[in-house]
Design a protein around this motif. Structure first.
Motif, short mmCIF file in Angstrom:
data_model
loop_
_atom_site.label_atom_id
_atom_site.label_comp_id
_atom_site.label_asym_id
_atom_site.label_seq_id
_atom_site.Cartn_x
_atom_site.Cartn_y
_atom_site.Cartn_z
N GLU A 99 -70.26 26.75 56.08
CA GLU A 99 -69.20 25.98 55.42
C GLU A 99 -68.51 26.81 54.35
O GLU A 99 -67.29 26.74 54.20
CB GLU A 99 -69.78 24.70 54.82
N ASN B 236 -66.20 29.18 56.10
CA ASN B 236 -65.11 28.37 56.64
C ASN B 236 -64.08 28.08 55.56
O ASN B 236 -62.88 28.32 55.74
CB ASN B 236 -65.72 27.09 57.21
N LYS C 118 -57.29 31.68 57.65
CA LYS C 118 -57.03 30.75 58.75
C LYS C 118 -56.32 29.52 58.19
O LYS C 118 -56.40 29.24 57.00
CB LYS C 118 -58.30 30.40 59.52
N LYS D 231 -56.51 26.08 59.02
CA LYS D 231 -57.21 24.85 58.70
C LYS D 231 -58.70 25.00 58.92
O LYS D 231 -59.14 25.82 59.73
CB LYS D 231 -56.64 23.66 59.47
N ASP E 258 -62.61 24.35 60.02
CA ASP E 258 -63.36 23.83 61.15
C ASP E 258 -64.15 22.64 60.63
O ASP E 258 -65.02 22.80 59.78
CB ASP E 258 -64.30 24.91 61.70
N ASN F 133 -66.11 20.76 62.37
CA ASN F 133 -67.26 20.50 63.23
C ASN F 133 -68.48 21.33 62.88
O ASN F 133 -69.37 21.51 63.70
CB ASN F 133 -66.88 20.74 64.69
N ILE F 134 -68.53 21.84 61.67
CA ILE F 134 -69.69 22.62 61.25
C ILE F 134 -70.81 21.65 60.87
O ILE F 134 -70.58 20.65 60.19
CB ILE F 134 -69.33 23.54 60.07
#
Length: 175
Positions: free
Chosen positions: A118, A121, A130, A132, A134, A136-137
């Motif tokens: 996270e 991310n 990046k 946006k 993720d 779904n972590i």
């Protein structure tokens, strides 16, 4: 802030990765070795170094378990990495409370690996690597997971702002 600074900041974190729990040393490191190991992961994101006296203090106050025969193992190192990264946005008492909440639901390896994924991310998003995050972590959707994500978002923004100021100062001093 100009585009040159933005590009340089993106580059500094583009490949940033924390070691996963299975990659942490579990051979028993001494205090100096632990500090040196952890600081290698703090420096790229501009977090303050962790010192041997800080580690000893965290043990004394019960924030992390006592070392075994003066040696620190994976659980110790995982806790210390999380403390070192989050202490700029949370008090040590709140970090300890977070550890206690996590222990009720997750093992140290699961909680630590989620933290790593996270953080990477959110840092990538905040620094513009990046577009946006993720979402779904992690395998569960819990209030604790949302709570930790908010801590990590705060850490990511704090790291970004500190990096921006450091880069602007560096450019100013090079003129």
């Amino acid at each position: 802030m100009n585009e040159e600074i933005r590009t340089r900041l993106k580059t500094t974190v583009a490949d940033y990765r924390l070691p996963r729990y299975s990659e942490l040393p579990n051979v028993g490191l001494y205090l100096e070795q632990v500090a040196k190991y952890i600081n290698g992961f703090l420096e790229p994101i501009g977090c303050s170094e962790i010192t041997t006296s800080m580690i000893s203090n965290y043990v004394k106050k019960g924030y992390i378990p006592s070392p075994e025969k003066k040696q620190y193992y994976s659980d110790h190192i995982a806790h210390l990495i999380v403390i070192a990264i989050t202490k700029n946005v949370l008090s040590l008492d709140n970090i300890h409370a977070l550890f206690l909440m996590q222990r009720e639901m997750y093992t140290v390896p699961v909680a630590y690996d989620y933290f790593c994924m996270e953080l990477e991310n959110m840092i990538a998003v905040v620094f513009g690597v990046k577009k946006k995050p993720d979402m779904n972590i992690g395998v569960t959707n819990t209030e604790l997971k949302d709570f930790l994500r908010n801590v990590i978002i705060s850490v990511s923004h704090s790291v970004y702002l500190a990096s921006c100021f450091a880069e602007m100062n560096r450019m100013k001093n090079n003129k």
